[in-house]
Design a protein around this motif. Structure first.
Motif, mmCIF file in Angstrom:
data_model
loop_
_atom_site.group_PDB
_atom_site.id
_atom_site.type_symbol
_atom_site.label_atom_id
_atom_site.label_comp_id
_atom_site.label_asym_id
_atom_site.label_seq_id
_atom_site.Cartn_x
_atom_site.Cartn_y
_atom_site.Cartn_z
ATOM 1 N N LEU A 119 0.751 -1.223 -0.084
ATOM 2 C CA LEU A 119 0.211 0.076 0.088
ATOM 3 C C LEU A 119 0.226 1.404 -0.164
ATOM 4 O O LEU A 119 0.351 2.011 -0.233
ATOM 5 N N HIS A 120 1.738 1.256 0.428
ATOM 6 C CA HIS A 120 2.752 2.436 0.569
ATOM 7 C C HIS A 120 4.430 2.873 -0.619
ATOM 8 O O HIS A 120 4.171 3.377 -0.672
ATOM 9 N N LEU A 121 4.208 1.213 -1.395
ATOM 10 C CA LEU A 121 5.474 1.627 -1.366
ATOM 11 C C LEU A 121 4.775 2.575 -3.180
ATOM 12 O O LEU A 121 5.089 3.516 -3.512
ATOM 13 N N PRO A 122 3.471 2.874 -3.970
ATOM 14 C CA PRO A 122 2.932 3.284 -4.521
ATOM 15 C C PRO A 122 2.927 4.850 -4.611
ATOM 16 O O PRO A 122 3.785 5.541 -5.122
ATOM 17 N N THR A 123 2.237 5.454 -3.031
ATOM 18 C CA THR A 123 2.892 6.573 -2.982
ATOM 19 C C THR A 123 3.845 7.325 -2.502
ATOM 20 O O THR A 123 4.597 8.333 -3.252
ATOM 21 N N LEU A 124 4.947 6.324 -2.296
ATOM 22 C CA LEU A 124 6.373 6.968 -1.866
ATOM 23 C C LEU A 124 7.525 6.723 -3.137
ATOM 24 O O LEU A 124 8.266 7.799 -3.184
ATOM 25 N N SER A 125 7.005 6.125 -4.105
ATOM 26 C CA SER A 125 7.413 5.625 -5.493
ATOM 27 C C SER A 125 6.682 7.284 -6.059
ATOM 28 O O SER A 125 8.129 8.002 -7.207
ATOM 29 N N ALA A 126 5.302 7.480 -6.001
ATOM 30 C CA ALA A 126 5.202 8.438 -6.544
ATOM 31 C C ALA A 126 5.956 10.328 -6.102
ATOM 32 O O ALA A 126 6.086 11.065 -6.357
ATOM 33 N N ARG A 127 6.137 9.657 -4.553
ATOM 34 C CA ARG A 127 7.008 11.290 -4.391
ATOM 35 C C ARG A 127 8.205 11.686 -4.317
ATOM 36 O O ARG A 127 8.518 12.452 -3.094
ATOM 37 N N ARG A 128 8.490 10.915 -4.610
ATOM 38 C CA ARG A 128 10.549 10.269 -4.105
ATOM 39 C C ARG A 128 10.988 12.280 -4.803
ATOM 40 O O ARG A 128 11.715 12.180 -4.469
ATOM 41 N N ASP A 129 9.819 12.443 -6.105
ATOM 42 C CA ASP A 129 10.818 13.465 -6.232
ATOM 43 C C ASP A 129 10.697 15.008 -5.487
ATOM 44 O O ASP A 129 11.003 16.246 -5.575
ATOM 45 N N GLU A 130 9.838 14.681 -4.878
ATOM 46 C CA GLU A 130 9.211 15.664 -3.804
ATOM 47 C C GLU A 130 9.353 15.440 -2.413
ATOM 48 O O GLU A 130 8.392 14.958 -0.479
ATOM 49 N N GLN A 131 10.461 16.083 -1.885
ATOM 50 C CA GLN A 131 11.504 16.147 -0.887
ATOM 51 C C GLN A 131 10.701 16.103 0.491
ATOM 52 O O GLN A 131 10.215 15.029 1.550
ATOM 53 N N PRO A 132 10.061 17.435 1.005
ATOM 54 C CA PRO A 132 8.596 17.560 1.831
ATOM 55 C C PRO A 132 7.781 16.909 1.658
ATOM 56 O O PRO A 132 7.426 15.754 3.018
#
Length: 513
Positions: free
Chosen positions: A301-314
């Protein structure tokens, strides 16, 4: 001195979004980090996936219960040797294909899917061949030459599993978890029924082979039925190069993962014997099953969200912080709960012959809690494309092996072996956090404080087990104070996670009323 206490007679197009565990627009495990209107279409089946994960582990537990009741601890230990063998070959041949599909920026393409299918089919063939070729030597290594033929027959399982349709993972890029949920439910149901029927008929360790083969068949069928694309094999240079770069560190990681996560069972079985392994595996599964299900659920469940946000540091830091908090809270609750109810669960599921000292349950609770927490740094590492971090994590766990061997040779029993593996897990967790800190993927000060308090809590739990077993009553007030103090500190530190849980419970109760 035995390494195990003999009982007294009388057991894997991305869009930005919230760190959330939910289906559609309704929270399943937590309150979302973003407004509800951002829910959008495509986030389907999160609740179904949670149910499927828990259902799968429940089936695994029930399989062990059936085997323990019907074939007894010695044959159960031999069955555990078969499962360890299969697990070893799966780990050392792990390419991370399922995670690569979710993590890669172009993972939604049919061409990449065909490359993954080719790799997984080849993997299944190679594992099956290895089982057939090395069955005899492996059986002798275990000191159980009688299971050589059984290891050969075990080859049917990875061969069949090599034809699973990985469109079930590709669907998760759009946060649709229904295909894999259906596949898990079908496979685990078949495994439970197959194992139970075979155990009743054959009355020995080979019942496991029938169950695993039935699971593989059911998963292949279910994955093809739910797939949205045709099943094809293929090769594409660009995709293969990226896939190879992602998978290369995982080959070594697979071996390290096996030694770190299964080495305790392998050591107990090979030094003490299959009967002791049968006892240990049965008790271990009582906490391993729910925590493995939750670990799989959280990473998926968390991997897609974290992958999508990897270029948005905050946003990425907020998401990784929430994941860490959830992992710590769940692990702490599970460790305390198993220490309290583990003996009763063992008596209920397996019978009084499987009961062990209280300290054994406390140590196993701490060990599995630390292993569960690894989902936190490992998910972050995979999300940012740093699979080497996972390898370093598992490499650090190897320090437990010589320590455990020394404990066994010194006659410190099961407690000494498990304590050595607990130390290895702590070192591995710190090594993973250090690697992520070097890549600026986490707030190192925040995470070290979180980890330190969690470890103190686990030490307190083990202290309770030792004090109760030794009957040292005067330590009870000290342990009670430490328990309350550490629990209060963790609750304060993880307040957002606890508030999310309470809010989720309040909403569910409100809907039911």
């Amino acid at each position: 001195m035995s390494a195990f206490h003999e009982p007294r007679r009388a057991e894997p197009v991305l869009r930005g979004g919230a760190v959330e565990l939910r289906a559609g627009s309704q929270a399943a495990v937590s309150v979302t980090d973003e407004p509800r209107q951002d829910a959008g279409p495509g986030r389907k089946g999160a609740r179904a996936y949670l149910f499927a994960s828990m259902f799968g582990q429940l089936c695994a537990l029930l399989r062990y219960v059936v085997l323990a009741r019907i074939i007894g601890p010695e044959q159960l230990g031999l069955a555990a040797f078969l499962m360890l063998t299969a697990q070893f070959l799966e780990n050392v041949s792990d390419t991370g294909s399922d995670r690569f599909i979710v993590q890669d920026r172009e993972g939604d393409s049919a061409r990449l899917l065909s490359v993954v299918h080719s790799a997984m089919t080849l993997r299944g063939v190679l594992i099956a061949g290895a089982l057939v070729l090395f069955a005899g030597p492996v059986a002798k290594l275990y000191g159980t030459p009688q299971i050589g033929t059984s290891i050969m027959w075990l080859a049917i399982t990875p061969f069949i599993a090599g034809f699973v349709h990985y469109g079930i993972r590709q669907a998760q890029r759009a946060r649709d978890f229904r295909p894999e949920s259906a596949t898990i439910i079908a496979g685990e149901s078949a495994a439970l029924l197959g194992t139970a029927a075979a155990a009743y008929i054959v009355r020995d360790h080979t019942a496991v082979i029938y169950g695993l083969a039935m699971r593989a068949i059911a998963m292949v069928v279910a994955s093809h039925v739910t797939a949205r694309r045709a099943y094809r094999w293929g090769y594409a240079k660009d995709e293969a190069v990226r896939f190879g770069a992602f998978a290369a560190p995982l080959f070594l990681n697979g071996f390290l993962l096996f030694v770190g996560s299964q080495g305790d069972r392998l050591l107990i079985g090979s030094t003490v014997g299959p009967t002791a392994l049968g006892y240990y595996s049965a008790i271990l599964l009582l906490i391993l099953s729910p925590m493995a299900a939750m670990s799989r659920f959280m990473m998926t469940l968390h991997l897609p969200t974290l992958s999508a946000r990897r270029d948005e540091q905050p946003a990425f830091d907020q998401a990784s912080n929430r994941l860490g908090g959830r992992a710590i809270v769940l692990a702490a609750v599970a460790a305390a709960g198993f220490t309290l109810v583990g003996p009763g669960m063992t008596w209920l599921f397996y019978g009084k012959d499987y009961l062990q000292p209280v300290l054994v349950f406390a140590l196993l609770a701490a060990l599995q809690a630390l292993r569960f927490v690894r989902v936190w740094p490992n998910t972050i590492a995979v999300a940012v494309g740093r699979s080497s971090v996972v390898t370093v994590n598992n490499l650090a766990r190897l320090v437990a092996l010589p320590a455990a061997l020394l404990a066994a040779m010194a006659g410190w029993g099961l407690e000494g072996i498990v304590a050595a593996y607990i130390a290895g897990e702590v070192i591995a967790l710190l090594a993973a956090l250090a690697q992520l800190a070097r890549r600026r993927a986490i707030n190192v000060r925040r995470e070290l404080k979180r980890t330190a308090m969690f470890c103190v809590f686990l030490v307190t739990i083990c202290g309770w087990g030792l004090a109760i077993q030794a009957g040292v009553v005067w330590t009870f007030p000290v342990l009670a104070f430490m328990t309350v103090a550490t629990a209060a500190e963790m609750a304060t530190r993880e307040r957002p996670v606890l508030l999310e849980a309470f809010e989720m419970a309040r909403r569910r109760l409100g809907r039911r009323r």
